[in-house]
Motif scaffolding. Structure first.
Motif, PDB file in Angstrom:
ATOM      1  N   LEU A 154       0.776  -1.207   0.106  1.00  0.00           N
ATOM      2  CA  LEU A 154      -0.016   0.034  -0.068  1.00  0.00           C
ATOM      3  C   LEU A 154       0.768   1.118  -0.125  1.00  0.00           C
ATOM      4  O   LEU A 154       0.285   2.392  -0.194  1.00  0.00           O
ATOM      5  CB  LEU A 154      -0.990  -0.055   1.063  1.00  0.00           C
ATOM      6  CG  LEU A 154      -2.016  -1.136   1.326  1.00  0.00           C
ATOM      7  CD1 LEU A 154      -2.858  -1.149   2.501  1.00  0.00           C
ATOM      8  CD2 LEU A 154      -2.793  -1.188   0.089  1.00  0.00           C
ATOM      9  N   LEU A 197      -3.751   6.086   4.455  1.00  0.00           N
ATOM     10  CA  LEU A 197      -4.180   4.657   4.432  1.00  0.00           C
ATOM     11  C   LEU A 197      -5.486   4.578   4.880  1.00  0.00           C
ATOM     12  O   LEU A 197      -6.334   3.545   4.645  1.00  0.00           O
ATOM     13  CB  LEU A 197      -3.238   3.738   5.023  1.00  0.00           C
ATOM     14  CG  LEU A 197      -2.083   3.621   4.406  1.00  0.00           C
ATOM     15  CD1 LEU A 197      -0.943   2.378   5.205  1.00  0.00           C
ATOM     16  CD2 LEU A 197      -1.954   2.961   2.997  1.00  0.00           C
ATOM     17  N   LYS A 244      -7.457   0.985   6.328  1.00  0.00           N
ATOM     18  CA  LYS A 244      -6.452   0.075   5.844  1.00  0.00           C
ATOM     19  C   LYS A 244      -5.195  -0.023   6.746  1.00  0.00           C
ATOM     20  O   LYS A 244      -4.271  -0.872   6.938  1.00  0.00           O
ATOM     21  CB  LYS A 244      -6.090   0.001   4.470  1.00  0.00           C
ATOM     22  CG  LYS A 244      -7.068  -0.302   3.459  1.00  0.00           C
ATOM     23  CD  LYS A 244      -6.545  -0.078   2.084  1.00  0.00           C
ATOM     24  CE  LYS A 244      -7.625  -0.331   1.121  1.00  0.00           C
ATOM     25  NZ  LYS A 244      -7.178  -0.214  -0.358  1.00  0.00           N
ATOM     26  N   TYR A 245      -5.105   1.197   7.550  1.00  0.00           N
ATOM     27  CA  TYR A 245      -3.770   1.385   8.236  1.00  0.00           C
ATOM     28  C   TYR A 245      -3.567   0.541   9.434  1.00  0.00           C
ATOM     29  O   TYR A 245      -2.309  -0.216   9.513  1.00  0.00           O
ATOM     30  CB  TYR A 245      -3.852   2.815   9.001  1.00  0.00           C
ATOM     31  CG  TYR A 245      -2.543   2.924   9.811  1.00  0.00           C
ATOM     32  CD1 TYR A 245      -1.238   3.244   9.544  1.00  0.00           C
ATOM     33  CD2 TYR A 245      -2.969   3.097  11.285  1.00  0.00           C
ATOM     34  CE1 TYR A 245      -0.262   3.298  10.287  1.00  0.00           C
ATOM     35  CE2 TYR A 245      -1.762   3.140  12.133  1.00  0.00           C
ATOM     36  CZ  TYR A 245      -0.591   3.252  11.612  1.00  0.00           C
ATOM     37  OH  TYR A 245       0.506   3.583  12.569  1.00  0.00           O
ATOM     38  N   TRP A 301      -2.660  -3.040   8.255  1.00  0.00           N
ATOM     39  CA  TRP A 301      -1.216  -2.928   7.403  1.00  0.00           C
ATOM     40  C   TRP A 301      -0.160  -2.799   8.585  1.00  0.00           C
ATOM     41  O   TRP A 301       0.897  -3.324   8.372  1.00  0.00           O
ATOM     42  CB  TRP A 301      -1.193  -1.547   6.394  1.00  0.00           C
ATOM     43  CG  TRP A 301       0.134  -1.549   5.811  1.00  0.00           C
ATOM     44  CD1 TRP A 301       0.573  -2.022   4.782  1.00  0.00           C
ATOM     45  CD2 TRP A 301       1.174  -0.303   6.275  1.00  0.00           C
ATOM     46  NE1 TRP A 301       1.871  -1.404   4.441  1.00  0.00           N
ATOM     47  CE2 TRP A 301       2.023  -0.772   5.259  1.00  0.00           C
ATOM     48  CE3 TRP A 301       1.114   0.437   7.321  1.00  0.00           C
ATOM     49  CZ2 TRP A 301       3.347   0.295   5.318  1.00  0.00           C
ATOM     50  CZ3 TRP A 301       2.306   1.112   7.461  1.00  0.00           C
ATOM     51  CH2 TRP A 301       3.338   1.204   6.535  1.00  0.00           C
TER      52      TRP A 301
END
Length: 367
Positions: A118, A132, A135-136, A139
């Motif tokens: 990403l 992000l 999604k952070y 991730w």
């Protein structure tokens, strides 16, 4: 068995054996080969455990006993993939360390999971992670073995990293100076601690109180260490706030993303000095100077021990059965499988007290 990627290198059992003889630590899962030479010192089970499995198929070891490795641990393994083991026409090698591929099976959980990342690892990450969003969190808790660059500026980047020995070099002399200075002040017998909001009731603080005050600071640091790690470092930033995501990443997220980046395992001196100055001013505000200063000196030693312990838990190889071996296993589990528990670094005391111990895994039995 899953086919090898078109670009994958292939190695004969004899080629693998030559690397093992040269001191490398290669293992395999089915026909997939992994070079763990650079990882053996970091392995929570100890270096010898991996060395003893060099050249062997570790598929069964990933499933246990003694425990089943997490998805993150399996994902981590893929970073060390080097190629495929070719069929051995002789069926085995001289010492049997690398057996024929025909008898091996590939665990589907160990198939490559790497998708397009990403972020662009060729550029500083801080501004990238802020975008992000939702999604952070997932991730940042998928660890990788690569160094991290946070800032475009070389100067700011340099200030965000440090070597481990900067911590004792800078802070131990200050701790010793403060300890000696405040001990002498207490020895003069002029330090009084007020027991109410008026000056009518007070008690003299003798020099014999110095060890107790110092140990109080050491004890308080262990609590501060736990609270900061749990509630500040492991806050979950709102997905719609890029600035809070960046704040989390610079404070602690970058460490979980790259847990073996040796330049980011201890607190850099410049930001550390701001935090240390805050605690010193706070203690000076609420306690008489010599009392608060002595407590602070004990806390400063606690901080140094914490940072040194943290570095060792990542890069040290403690003996199996020792206290540090237990703490290393505890901390690595925190990184790879239990990010919402196991917040103690130098001690598990507060994890016991606040019920945040990493749950014990049921011991798997050999079939």
């Amino acid at each position: 068995m899953a086919p090898a990627p078109p670009s994958a290198a292939s190695f004969s059992p004899a080629e693998v054996q030559r690397r093992l003889a040269a001191g490398a630590c290669w293992v395999r899962c089915g026909a997939r080969l992994y070079d763990l030479t650079d990882f053996v010192r970091h392995h929570p089970g100890g270096e010898q455990l991996l060395r003893a499995r060099a050249g062997q198929d570790i598929s069964a070891d990933l499933d246990g006993p003694p425990h089943r490795h997490s998805a993150n641990a399996r994902h981590w393994l893929e970073q060390y993939y080097v190629g495929e083991l070719r069929e051995d026409p002789q069926g085995s090698l001289e010492n049997g360390a690398v057996a024929s591929v025909e008898t091996q099976k590939t665990d589907p959980e160990i198939e490559p999971r790497f998708k397009e990342d990403l972020v662009d690892w060729q550029k500083p990450l801080l501004w990238q992670v802020g975008h992000l969003g939702e999604k952070y969190d997932e991730w940042v808790h998928q660890p990788v073995t690569r160094p991290i660059r946070l800032f475009h500026s070389d100067l700011i980047e340099a200030l965000s990293k440090t070597v481990w020995y900067s911590v004792p070099i800078i802070w131990v002399p200050l701790m010793l100076y403060l300890s000696w200075s405040y001990y002498r002040t207490l020895a003069q017998g002029n330090v009084r601690l007020f027991t109410s909001f008026t000056t009518e009731y007070s008690v003299t603080v003798p020099e014999s109180m110095f060890p107790g005050l110092f140990m109080t600071g050491l004890f308080l640091w262990s609590l501060i260490e736990y609270l900061i790690h749990r509630f500040l470092f492991h806050m979950k930033p709102p997905s719609d706030s890029s600035y809070l995501i960046m704040l989390h990443f610079i404070m602690h997220g970058q460490h979980h993303k790259s847990p073996f980046d040796g330049s980011r395992l201890v607190f850099p001196p410049v930001p550390a000095s701001l935090v240390i100055a805050f605690f010193y001013a706070l203690l000076r505000l609420i306690l008489p100077e010599a009392v608060g200063g002595t407590v602070f000196a004990g806390g400063l030693l606690g901080y140094v021990l914490y940072d040194m312990t943290h570095y060792y838990l990542h890069f040290g190889s403690p003996h199996k059965g020792s206290f540090l071996y237990s703490m290393k296993a505890h901390h690595v589990k925190h990184h790879f499988a239990h990010q919402k528990s196991g917040f103690g670094i130098s001690t598990k005391l507060w994890d016991y007290f606040f019920h945040t111990l990493i749950p014990e895994e049921p011991h798997l039995k050999t079939q």
